[in-house]
Scaffold this active site. Structure first.
Site, PDB file in Angstrom:
ATOM      1  N   GLU A  27       0.846  -1.208   0.000  1.00 34.03           N
ATOM      2  CA  GLU A  27       0.000   0.000   0.000  1.00 34.03           C
ATOM      3  C   GLU A  27       0.884   1.263   0.000  1.00 34.03           C
ATOM      4  O   GLU A  27       1.914   1.303   0.674  1.00 34.03           O
ATOM      5  CB  GLU A  27      -0.883  -0.012   1.260  1.00 34.03           C
ATOM      6  CG  GLU A  27      -1.858   1.152   1.321  1.00 34.03           C
ATOM      7  CD  GLU A  27      -2.721   1.166   2.595  1.00 34.03           C
ATOM      8  OE1 GLU A  27      -2.304   0.586   3.621  1.00 34.03           O
ATOM      9  OE2 GLU A  27      -3.813   1.770   2.558  1.00 34.03           O
ATOM     10  N   LYS A 112      -9.658   2.311  -2.581  1.00 34.97           N
ATOM     11  CA  LYS A 112      -9.939   1.816  -1.223  1.00 34.97           C
ATOM     12  C   LYS A 112     -11.347   2.225  -0.813  1.00 34.97           C
ATOM     13  O   LYS A 112     -11.702   3.417  -0.857  1.00 34.97           O
ATOM     14  CB  LYS A 112      -8.911   2.385  -0.257  1.00 34.97           C
ATOM     15  CG  LYS A 112      -8.935   1.802   1.137  1.00 34.97           C
ATOM     16  CD  LYS A 112      -7.764   2.377   1.937  1.00 34.97           C
ATOM     17  CE  LYS A 112      -7.525   1.692   3.248  1.00 34.97           C
ATOM     18  NZ  LYS A 112      -6.309   2.189   3.925  1.00 34.97           N
ATOM     19  N   CYS A 153      -5.824  -2.893   2.508  1.00 33.03           N
ATOM     20  CA  CYS A 153      -5.562  -2.759   3.934  1.00 33.03           C
ATOM     21  C   CYS A 153      -6.824  -2.807   4.811  1.00 33.03           C
ATOM     22  O   CYS A 153      -7.381  -3.870   5.029  1.00 33.03           O
ATOM     23  CB  CYS A 153      -4.736  -1.495   4.178  1.00 33.03           C
ATOM     24  SG  CYS A 153      -3.878  -1.564   5.762  1.00 33.03           S
TER      25      CYS A 153
HETATM   26  N1  LIG Z   1      -3.550   1.555   6.048  1.00 28.15           N
HETATM   27  C1  LIG Z   1      -4.557   1.020   6.691  1.00 28.15           C
HETATM   28  O1  LIG Z   1      -5.657   0.919   6.218  1.00 28.15           O
HETATM   29  C2  LIG Z   1      -4.217   0.514   8.064  1.00 28.15           C
HETATM   30  C3  LIG Z   1      -5.259  -0.442   8.603  1.00 28.15           C
HETATM   31  C4  LIG Z   1      -4.933  -0.920   9.961  1.00 28.15           C
HETATM   32  O2  LIG Z   1      -3.861  -0.689  10.487  1.00 28.15           O
HETATM   33  C5  LIG Z   1      -5.929  -1.706  10.656  1.00 28.15           C
HETATM   34  O3  LIG Z   1      -5.671  -2.040  11.809  1.00 28.15           O
HETATM   35  O4  LIG Z   1      -6.991  -2.005  10.095  1.00 28.15           O
END
Ligand SMILES: NC(=O)CCC(=O)C(=O)O
Length: 278
Positions: A27, A112, A153
Protein backbone atom coordinates in the site's frame (compact mmCIF):
# COMPACT_ATOMS: atom_id res chain seq x y z
CA UNK A 1 13.83 6.83 -5.01
CA UNK A 2 10.80 4.65 -4.33
CA UNK A 3 10.20 3.81 -7.99
CA UNK A 4 13.75 2.47 -8.29
CA UNK A 5 13.26 0.40 -5.10
CA UNK A 6 9.96 -1.03 -6.43
CA UNK A 7 11.54 -1.78 -9.81
CA UNK A 8 14.40 -3.67 -8.17
CA UNK A 9 12.02 -5.65 -5.97
CA UNK A 10 9.79 -6.68 -8.88
CA UNK A 11 12.82 -7.70 -10.96
CA UNK A 12 14.23 -9.71 -8.03
CA UNK A 13 10.91 -11.50 -7.46
CA UNK A 14 10.57 -12.23 -11.19
CA UNK A 15 14.09 -13.71 -11.27
CA UNK A 16 13.29 -16.33 -8.63
CA UNK A 17 12.82 -19.96 -9.70
CA UNK A 18 10.18 -21.02 -10.52
CA UNK A 19 9.25 -17.66 -12.00
CA UNK A 20 6.14 -16.23 -10.31
CA UNK A 21 2.97 -15.56 -12.34
CA UNK A 22 1.87 -12.71 -10.09
CA UNK A 23 3.80 -10.15 -8.03
CA UNK A 24 2.27 -7.81 -5.42
CA UNK A 25 3.58 -4.46 -4.11
CA UNK A 26 2.42 -2.80 -0.84
CA UNK A 27 0.00 0.00 0.00
CA UNK A 28 1.09 3.62 -0.73
CA UNK A 29 4.61 2.71 -1.81
CA UNK A 30 5.35 5.97 -3.65
CA UNK A 31 4.58 8.33 -0.75
CA UNK A 32 4.90 8.61 3.01
CA UNK A 33 1.79 7.10 4.62
CA UNK A 34 0.55 10.43 5.98
CA UNK A 35 -2.63 12.40 5.31
CA UNK A 36 -0.50 15.52 4.82
CA UNK A 37 1.52 13.84 2.02
CA UNK A 38 -1.15 12.18 -0.13
CA UNK A 39 -2.03 15.24 -2.23
CA UNK A 40 1.62 16.06 -2.95
CA UNK A 41 2.37 12.51 -4.14
CA UNK A 42 -0.92 11.95 -5.97
CA UNK A 43 -0.87 11.03 -9.64
CA UNK A 44 -3.35 10.56 -12.44
CA UNK A 45 -4.47 6.95 -12.88
CA UNK A 46 -6.33 5.82 -16.02
CA UNK A 47 -9.86 4.48 -15.54
CA UNK A 48 -10.64 0.85 -16.25
CA UNK A 49 -13.99 -0.56 -17.41
CA UNK A 50 -14.60 -4.26 -18.00
CA UNK A 51 -10.89 -5.05 -17.66
CA UNK A 52 -9.89 -2.48 -20.31
CA UNK A 53 -8.32 0.96 -19.91
CA UNK A 54 -10.42 3.97 -20.78
CA UNK A 55 -8.23 6.58 -22.50
CA UNK A 56 -8.13 9.87 -20.53
CA UNK A 57 -7.39 13.42 -21.55
CA UNK A 58 -4.36 13.86 -19.27
CA UNK A 59 -1.08 11.98 -19.02
CA UNK A 60 -0.82 9.22 -16.42
CA UNK A 61 1.48 9.57 -13.41
CA UNK A 62 5.10 8.42 -13.39
CA UNK A 63 4.44 5.57 -10.94
CA UNK A 64 1.78 4.14 -13.26
CA UNK A 65 4.10 4.28 -16.27
CA UNK A 66 6.81 2.64 -14.18
CA UNK A 67 4.42 -0.12 -13.02
CA UNK A 68 3.47 -0.89 -16.64
CA UNK A 69 7.15 -1.23 -17.49
CA UNK A 70 7.81 -3.43 -14.44
CA UNK A 71 5.00 -5.84 -15.46
CA UNK A 72 6.12 -5.89 -19.10
CA UNK A 73 9.84 -6.28 -18.38
CA UNK A 74 9.19 -9.04 -15.83
CA UNK A 75 6.51 -10.69 -18.01
CA UNK A 76 4.18 -11.16 -15.03
CA UNK A 77 0.79 -10.10 -13.71
CA UNK A 78 1.46 -7.27 -11.28
CA UNK A 79 -0.69 -5.86 -8.50
CA UNK A 80 1.01 -2.50 -8.27
CA UNK A 81 0.26 -1.88 -4.59
CA UNK A 82 -1.53 1.43 -4.16
CA UNK A 83 -0.67 5.09 -4.69
CA UNK A 84 -2.59 8.31 -4.01
CA UNK A 85 -4.66 9.02 -7.14
CA UNK A 86 -5.80 12.48 -8.16
CA UNK A 87 -9.09 12.28 -10.03
CA UNK A 88 -9.55 14.30 -13.20
CA UNK A 89 -12.19 16.97 -12.83
CA UNK A 90 -13.00 16.66 -9.11
CA UNK A 91 -9.45 16.84 -7.74
CA UNK A 92 -10.48 14.15 -5.22
CA UNK A 93 -7.65 11.97 -3.93
CA UNK A 94 -8.12 8.20 -3.60
CA UNK A 95 -5.97 5.38 -2.26
CA UNK A 96 -5.86 3.43 -5.53
CA UNK A 97 -4.60 0.02 -6.57
CA UNK A 98 -3.86 -0.93 -10.17
CA UNK A 99 -3.27 -4.40 -11.63
CA UNK A 100 -1.39 -5.12 -14.87
CA UNK A 101 -1.19 -7.98 -17.33
CA UNK A 102 2.24 -9.17 -18.53
CA UNK A 103 1.99 -6.81 -21.53
CA UNK A 104 1.73 -3.82 -19.16
CA UNK A 105 -1.98 -3.09 -19.69
CA UNK A 106 -3.99 -2.01 -16.66
CA UNK A 107 -6.67 -4.69 -16.18
CA UNK A 108 -8.11 -3.55 -12.83
CA UNK A 109 -8.29 -0.42 -10.72
CA UNK A 110 -9.54 -0.41 -7.13
CA UNK A 111 -10.10 2.64 -4.95
CA UNK A 112 -9.94 1.82 -1.22
CA UNK A 113 -13.55 1.48 -0.13
CA UNK A 114 -13.18 1.73 3.67
CA UNK A 115 -11.03 4.65 4.74
CA UNK A 116 -8.74 4.04 7.71
CA UNK A 117 -10.24 6.36 10.33
CA UNK A 118 -9.42 5.07 13.81
CA UNK A 119 -8.57 6.52 17.19
CA UNK A 120 -7.01 4.27 19.81
CA UNK A 121 -6.07 6.91 22.41
CA UNK A 122 -2.35 7.05 23.09
CA UNK A 123 -1.63 4.28 20.61
CA UNK A 124 -2.75 4.89 17.04
CA UNK A 125 -4.81 7.67 15.52
CA UNK A 126 -5.20 8.04 11.78
CA UNK A 127 -7.85 9.71 9.65
CA UNK A 128 -7.49 8.96 5.95
CA UNK A 129 -10.74 10.83 5.33
CA UNK A 130 -8.92 14.09 6.21
CA UNK A 131 -7.45 14.00 2.70
CA UNK A 132 -8.84 10.94 0.87
CA UNK A 133 -12.18 10.08 -0.67
CA UNK A 134 -13.56 6.53 -0.58
CA UNK A 135 -14.06 4.28 -3.59
CA UNK A 136 -17.45 2.77 -4.32
CA UNK A 137 -16.71 -0.43 -6.22
CA UNK A 138 -15.62 -3.99 -5.58
CA UNK A 139 -12.86 -5.33 -7.82
CA UNK A 140 -11.84 -8.71 -9.21
CA UNK A 141 -9.88 -9.60 -12.32
CA UNK A 142 -9.29 -12.78 -14.30
CA UNK A 143 -5.96 -14.47 -14.93
CA UNK A 144 -5.01 -17.84 -16.44
CA UNK A 145 -4.50 -19.10 -12.85
CA UNK A 146 -7.88 -17.95 -11.54
CA UNK A 147 -9.97 -14.97 -10.59
CA UNK A 148 -8.26 -12.64 -8.10
CA UNK A 149 -10.09 -10.29 -5.72
CA UNK A 150 -8.36 -7.15 -4.53
CA UNK A 151 -8.91 -4.59 -1.80
CA UNK A 152 -6.67 -2.37 0.31
CA UNK A 153 -5.56 -2.76 3.93
CA UNK A 154 -8.43 -1.60 6.24
CA UNK A 155 -10.82 -3.13 3.66
CA UNK A 156 -9.84 -6.55 5.08
CA UNK A 157 -11.81 -5.75 8.25
CA UNK A 158 -15.02 -5.79 6.22
CA UNK A 159 -15.67 -9.47 5.48
CA UNK A 160 -18.33 -8.81 2.85
CA UNK A 161 -15.72 -7.83 0.26
CA UNK A 162 -13.86 -11.14 0.43
CA UNK A 163 -17.14 -13.05 0.69
CA UNK A 164 -18.52 -11.50 -2.47
CA UNK A 165 -15.26 -12.07 -4.39
CA UNK A 166 -15.19 -15.71 -3.26
CA UNK A 167 -18.82 -16.24 -4.31
CA UNK A 168 -17.90 -14.80 -7.69
CA UNK A 169 -15.22 -17.51 -7.95
CA UNK A 170 -12.07 -15.78 -6.71
CA UNK A 171 -9.28 -18.17 -5.65
CA UNK A 172 -7.46 -15.47 -3.70
CA UNK A 173 -8.06 -12.13 -2.05
CA UNK A 174 -5.01 -9.87 -2.14
CA UNK A 175 -4.59 -6.76 0.00
CA UNK A 176 -1.71 -4.31 -0.34
CA UNK A 177 -1.64 -3.06 3.24
CA UNK A 178 0.20 -1.00 5.85
CA UNK A 179 -0.96 -1.94 9.33
CA UNK A 180 0.96 -0.37 12.22
CA UNK A 181 2.74 -1.51 15.36
CA UNK A 182 -0.49 -1.27 17.41
CA UNK A 183 -3.07 -3.00 15.21
CA UNK A 184 -0.59 -5.25 13.38
CA UNK A 185 0.29 -7.50 16.35
CA UNK A 186 -3.39 -7.41 17.38
CA UNK A 187 -5.11 -8.43 14.16
CA UNK A 188 -2.91 -8.78 11.02
CA UNK A 189 -2.74 -12.57 11.04
CA UNK A 190 -6.20 -13.15 12.58
CA UNK A 191 -7.87 -11.16 9.81
CA UNK A 192 -6.08 -13.01 7.03
CA UNK A 193 -6.93 -16.37 8.59
CA UNK A 194 -10.56 -15.35 9.09
CA UNK A 195 -11.02 -14.23 5.48
CA UNK A 196 -9.23 -17.38 4.24
CA UNK A 197 -11.14 -19.91 6.35
CA UNK A 198 -14.57 -18.30 5.94
CA UNK A 199 -14.23 -18.22 2.19
CA UNK A 200 -11.88 -21.15 1.52
CA UNK A 201 -9.52 -19.00 -0.52
CA UNK A 202 -5.91 -17.84 -0.37
CA UNK A 203 -5.37 -14.47 1.32
CA UNK A 204 -2.25 -12.33 0.98
CA UNK A 205 -1.22 -8.99 2.46
CA UNK A 206 1.81 -7.05 1.18
CA UNK A 207 3.22 -4.40 3.51
CA UNK A 208 5.96 -1.79 3.29
CA UNK A 209 8.96 -2.55 5.50
CA UNK A 210 9.20 -0.60 8.76
CA UNK A 211 11.27 2.58 8.53
CA UNK A 212 12.64 3.56 11.97
CA UNK A 213 12.33 7.29 11.20
CA UNK A 214 8.83 7.26 9.70
CA UNK A 215 6.03 8.94 11.65
CA UNK A 216 3.78 5.97 10.81
CA UNK A 217 5.46 2.74 11.91
CA UNK A 218 4.35 0.09 9.41
CA UNK A 219 3.91 -3.40 10.83
CA UNK A 220 5.60 -5.13 7.87
CA UNK A 221 4.98 -8.91 8.04
CA UNK A 222 3.84 -9.45 4.44
CA UNK A 223 2.25 -12.88 4.45
CA UNK A 224 0.17 -15.45 2.62
CA UNK A 225 -2.46 -17.72 4.18
CA UNK A 226 -3.89 -20.84 2.54
CA UNK A 227 -7.60 -21.84 2.38
CA UNK A 228 -7.22 -23.92 5.58
CA UNK A 229 -5.93 -20.89 7.48
CA UNK A 230 -2.26 -21.90 7.58
CA UNK A 231 0.30 -19.12 7.21
CA UNK A 232 2.40 -20.32 4.26
CA UNK A 233 5.03 -17.64 4.59
CA UNK A 234 5.44 -14.46 6.63
CA UNK A 235 8.14 -11.75 6.55
CA UNK A 236 9.33 -9.81 9.59
CA UNK A 237 9.36 -6.00 9.68
CA UNK A 238 12.32 -5.72 7.27
CA UNK A 239 12.26 -5.49 3.49
CA UNK A 240 11.49 -8.95 2.11
CA UNK A 241 9.83 -10.90 -0.67
CA UNK A 242 7.50 -13.76 0.29
CA UNK A 243 6.47 -16.51 -2.13
CA UNK A 244 3.60 -18.99 -2.28
CA UNK A 245 1.79 -21.19 -4.79
CA UNK A 246 -1.94 -21.05 -5.40
CA UNK A 247 -2.68 -24.78 -5.37
CA UNK A 248 -5.97 -25.61 -7.16
CA UNK A 249 -5.88 -29.09 -5.58
CA UNK A 250 -5.84 -27.63 -2.04
CA UNK A 251 -8.72 -25.30 -2.93
CA UNK A 252 -10.73 -28.25 -4.26
CA UNK A 253 -9.88 -30.59 -1.36
CA UNK A 254 -10.69 -27.94 1.24
CA UNK A 255 -14.07 -27.28 -0.37
CA UNK A 256 -14.77 -31.03 -0.75
CA UNK A 257 -13.78 -31.95 2.81
CA UNK A 258 -15.53 -29.00 4.44
CA UNK A 259 -18.43 -28.37 2.04
CA UNK A 260 -19.67 -25.15 3.66
CA UNK A 261 -20.10 -23.49 0.27
CA UNK A 262 -22.98 -25.86 -0.56
CA UNK A 263 -24.40 -26.06 2.97
CA UNK A 264 -25.38 -22.44 3.38
CA UNK A 265 -28.90 -21.84 4.72
CA UNK A 266 -30.12 -18.87 2.76
CA UNK A 267 -33.62 -19.96 3.79
CA UNK A 268 -32.64 -19.02 7.38
CA UNK A 269 -30.49 -15.93 6.67
CA UNK A 270 -30.08 -13.68 3.65
CA UNK A 271 -27.19 -14.15 1.24
CA UNK A 272 -25.45 -10.85 1.95
CA UNK A 273 -23.05 -11.41 -0.93
CA UNK A 274 -26.05 -10.99 -3.24
CA UNK A 275 -26.79 -7.56 -1.81
CA UNK A 276 -26.07 -4.99 -4.49
CA UNK A 277 -23.03 -2.82 -3.68
CA UNK A 278 -24.13 0.75 -2.77
N1 LIG B 1 -3.55 1.56 6.05
C1 LIG B 1 -4.56 1.02 6.69
O1 LIG B 1 -5.66 0.92 6.22
C2 LIG B 1 -4.22 0.51 8.06
C3 LIG B 1 -5.26 -0.44 8.60
C4 LIG B 1 -4.93 -0.92 9.96
O2 LIG B 1 -3.86 -0.69 10.49
C5 LIG B 1 -5.93 -1.71 10.66
O3 LIG B 1 -5.67 -2.04 11.81
O4 LIG B 1 -6.99 -2.01 10.09
Amino acid sequence: NNIAVARRAVAAAAASKPKPDLIVLPEIWNSPYAVTAFAQYSERVPNVRGGKEVPGAEAEGESITALREMAREAGVYLIGGSIPEKEDGTGNIYNTLTAYDPAGNIIAKHRKVHLFDIDIPGRQTFKESDSLSAGNELTTFDTPFGKIGVAICYDIRFPEMAMIAAREGAVAMIYPAAFNTTTGPMHWTHLQKARAVDNQIYVAMASPARHPEAAYQAYGHSSIVDPLGNVIEEADEHEAIVYADIDPELLATTRRNLPVTIQRRFDVYADVSKTAPQ
